[in-house]
Design a protein around this motif. Structure first.
Motif, PDB file in Angstrom:
ATOM      1  N   GLU A   1      -9.651 -13.725  -0.222  1.00 46.55           N
ATOM      2  CA  GLU A   1      -8.560 -13.453   0.011  1.00 46.55           C
ATOM      3  C   GLU A   1      -8.187 -12.177  -0.713  1.00 46.55           C
ATOM      4  OE1 GLU A   1      -4.663 -13.625   1.701  1.00 46.55           O
ATOM      5  OE2 GLU A   1      -6.470 -14.658   2.296  1.00 46.55           O
ATOM      6  N   TYR A   2      -8.553 -12.069  -2.067  1.00 43.21           N
ATOM      7  CA  TYR A   2      -8.398 -10.813  -2.755  1.00 43.21           C
ATOM      8  C   TYR A   2      -9.108  -9.855  -2.115  1.00 43.21           C
ATOM      9  CZ  TYR A   2      -8.883  -7.801  -7.201  1.00 43.21           C
ATOM     10  OH  TYR A   2      -8.748  -6.906  -7.966  1.00 43.21           O
ATOM     11  N   ALA A   3     -10.227  -9.808  -1.701  1.00 42.76           N
ATOM     12  CA  ALA A   3     -11.294  -8.903  -1.226  1.00 42.76           C
ATOM     13  C   ALA A   3     -10.591  -8.386  -0.018  1.00 42.76           C
ATOM     14  CB  ALA A   3     -12.659  -9.193  -1.020  1.00 42.76           C
ATOM     15  N   PHE A   4     -10.108  -9.486   0.840  1.00 39.87           N
ATOM     16  CA  PHE A   4      -9.620  -8.960   2.314  1.00 39.87           C
ATOM     17  C   PHE A   4      -8.298  -8.309   2.023  1.00 39.87           C
ATOM     18  CE2 PHE A   4      -6.233  -9.928   5.415  1.00 39.87           C
ATOM     19  CZ  PHE A   4      -6.921  -9.452   6.436  1.00 39.87           C
ATOM     20  N   LEU A   5      -7.334  -8.477   1.078  1.00 41.95           N
ATOM     21  CA  LEU A   5      -6.210  -7.721   0.666  1.00 41.95           C
ATOM     22  C   LEU A   5      -6.456  -6.305   0.309  1.00 41.95           C
ATOM     23  CD1 LEU A   5      -3.988 -10.295  -0.955  1.00 41.95           C
ATOM     24  CD2 LEU A   5      -3.714  -9.650   1.477  1.00 41.95           C
ATOM     25  N   ILE A   6      -7.550  -6.074  -0.316  1.00 41.76           N
ATOM     26  CA  ILE A   6      -7.935  -4.649  -0.792  1.00 41.76           C
ATOM     27  C   ILE A   6      -8.574  -4.098   0.261  1.00 41.76           C
ATOM     28  CG2 ILE A   6      -9.828  -3.366  -2.340  1.00 41.76           C
ATOM     29  CD1 ILE A   6      -9.489  -5.711  -4.291  1.00 41.76           C
ATOM     30  N   ALA A   7      -9.362  -4.571   0.897  1.00 45.36           N
ATOM     31  CA  ALA A   7     -10.041  -4.011   2.445  1.00 45.36           C
ATOM     32  C   ALA A   7      -8.823  -3.423   3.450  1.00 45.36           C
ATOM     33  CB  ALA A   7     -10.714  -4.692   3.181  1.00 45.36           C
TER      34      ALA A   7
ATOM     35  N   LEU B   1     -10.532  12.807  -4.047  1.00 44.12           N
ATOM     36  CA  LEU B   1      -9.325  12.647  -3.071  1.00 44.12           C
ATOM     37  C   LEU B   1      -8.453  11.609  -3.487  1.00 44.12           C
ATOM     38  CD1 LEU B   1      -8.114  13.262  -0.351  1.00 44.12           C
ATOM     39  CD2 LEU B   1      -9.634  11.388   0.593  1.00 44.12           C
ATOM     40  N   THR B   2      -7.354  11.790  -3.691  1.00 48.63           N
ATOM     41  CA  THR B   2      -6.325  10.991  -4.301  1.00 48.63           C
ATOM     42  C   THR B   2      -5.644  10.034  -3.112  1.00 48.63           C
ATOM     43  OG1 THR B   2      -5.720  12.348  -5.976  1.00 48.63           O
ATOM     44  CG2 THR B   2      -4.199  10.520  -5.748  1.00 48.63           C
ATOM     45  N   LEU B   3      -6.198   8.864  -2.832  1.00 49.21           N
ATOM     46  CA  LEU B   3      -5.697   8.067  -1.848  1.00 49.21           C
ATOM     47  C   LEU B   3      -4.359   7.400  -1.825  1.00 49.21           C
ATOM     48  CD1 LEU B   3      -9.251   6.559  -0.505  1.00 49.21           C
ATOM     49  CD2 LEU B   3      -7.885   8.554   0.567  1.00 49.21           C
ATOM     50  N   GLY B   4      -4.207   6.851  -3.137  1.00 54.16           N
ATOM     51  CA  GLY B   4      -2.846   6.271  -3.348  1.00 54.16           C
ATOM     52  C   GLY B   4      -3.054   4.918  -4.239  1.00 54.16           C
ATOM     53  N   ASP B   5      -1.830   3.952  -3.887  1.00 54.64           N
ATOM     54  CA  ASP B   5      -1.936   2.815  -4.798  1.00 54.64           C
ATOM     55  C   ASP B   5      -1.759   1.481  -3.843  1.00 54.64           C
ATOM     56  OD1 ASP B   5      -1.170   4.551  -6.888  1.00 54.64           O
ATOM     57  OD2 ASP B   5       0.983   4.724  -6.656  1.00 54.64           O
ATOM     58  N   ILE B   6      -2.537   0.493  -4.398  1.00 53.22           N
ATOM     59  CA  ILE B   6      -2.427  -0.922  -4.193  1.00 53.22           C
ATOM     60  C   ILE B   6      -1.671  -1.805  -5.308  1.00 53.22           C
ATOM     61  CG2 ILE B   6      -3.803  -2.670  -3.294  1.00 53.22           C
ATOM     62  CD1 ILE B   6      -6.087  -0.678  -2.488  1.00 53.22           C
TER      63      ILE B   6
ATOM     64  N   SER C   1       0.761  -1.394  -0.128  1.00 59.67           N
ATOM     65  CA  SER C   1       0.019   0.098   0.043  1.00 59.67           C
ATOM     66  C   SER C   1       0.979   1.286  -0.103  1.00 59.67           C
ATOM     67  CB  SER C   1      -0.850  -0.036   1.292  1.00 59.67           C
ATOM     68  OG  SER C   1      -1.609  -1.200   1.364  1.00 59.67           O
ATOM     69  N   PHE C   2       0.511   2.203  -0.723  1.00 62.18           N
ATOM     70  CA  PHE C   2       1.221   3.264  -0.853  1.00 62.18           C
ATOM     71  C   PHE C   2       0.422   4.699  -0.664  1.00 62.18           C
ATOM     72  CE2 PHE C   2       3.702   0.191  -3.345  1.00 62.18           C
ATOM     73  CZ  PHE C   2       4.972   0.332  -2.936  1.00 62.18           C
ATOM     74  N   PRO C   3       0.100   4.861   0.550  1.00 62.38           N
ATOM     75  CA  PRO C   3      -0.775   6.057   0.946  1.00 62.38           C
ATOM     76  C   PRO C   3      -0.061   7.452   0.206  1.00 62.38           C
ATOM     77  CG  PRO C   3      -0.157   4.747   2.755  1.00 62.38           C
ATOM     78  CD  PRO C   3       0.812   4.461   1.750  1.00 62.38           C
ATOM     79  N   MET C   4      -1.043   8.273  -0.170  1.00 55.46           N
ATOM     80  CA  MET C   4      -0.660   9.618  -0.680  1.00 55.46           C
ATOM     81  C   MET C   4      -0.984  10.766   0.343  1.00 55.46           C
ATOM     82  SD  MET C   4       0.298   9.182  -3.678  1.00 55.46           S
ATOM     83  CE  MET C   4       0.526  10.708  -4.590  1.00 55.46           C
TER      84      MET C   4
END
Length: 164
Positions: A123-129, A97-102, A68-71
């Motif tokens: 698993e995919y949904a969990f990683l995004i959350a 609002l520019t939140l960042g990168d996943i 995760s790369f928060p802006m």
């Protein structure tokens, strides 16, 4: 909410990745009461590429499941009121609002789903959350932070009805 979605590599996940990602990001942002329309960049990649990124940006020489790369640097997790004075946090064209990168490793999604005994979708949904919480100021470096973040992740997954 705008999701900029990109996928690289040969491995494909057995699910509708972009649609599910948008749904999870929207639910997580609703959960943390983000008062703005927001944008997130999501890259699905493979172990080799995420390994390089992990080494370059975190100094950790191995593949990982998600980066995760928060802006935005939040003074307190999940608080948005300070952003009114932070014009550079908003996309000048869209006003979002520019939140960042996943960045997510598709190989890790598949292997961890098998390891934990649940579906690749879960698993995919969990990683995004998990990552959206990072993009909104949450972390898990301290035990108390970890407990808060784990509870929030559980509640987001319950709201999505994507359970183990």
């Amino acid at each position: 909410m705008t999701l900029y979605f990109e996928e690289e590599g040969e491995i494909k996940l057995p699910l509708e990745c972009e649609t599910l990602a948008k749904k999870v990001v929207e639910e997580a942002l609703d959960y943390v009461n983000c008062p703005y329309e927001a944008q997130v960049n999501l890259l699905l990649t493979e172990n080799e590429q995420i390994h390089e990124m992990n080494r370059e940006f975190r100094g950790i020489d191995r593949a990982t499941d998600v980066l995760s790369f928060p802006m935005i640097d939040y003074p307190e997790p999940g608080t948005f009121d300070f952003l009114e004075e932070e014009e550079d946090c908003f996309d000048p064209e869209s006003g979002e609002l520019t939140l960042g990168d996943i960045v997510i490793s598709k190989e890790k999604v598949l292997s961890q789903a098998e390891e934990y005994g649940h579906s690749p979708k879960r698993e995919y949904a969990f990683l995004i959350a998990h990552s959206v919480l990072h993009l909104t100021g949450y972390d898990h470096m301290e035990e108390e932070e970890r407990q808060v973040m784990e509870q929030k992740q559980r509640e987001i997954m319950e709201r999505l009805d994507i359970l183990r």
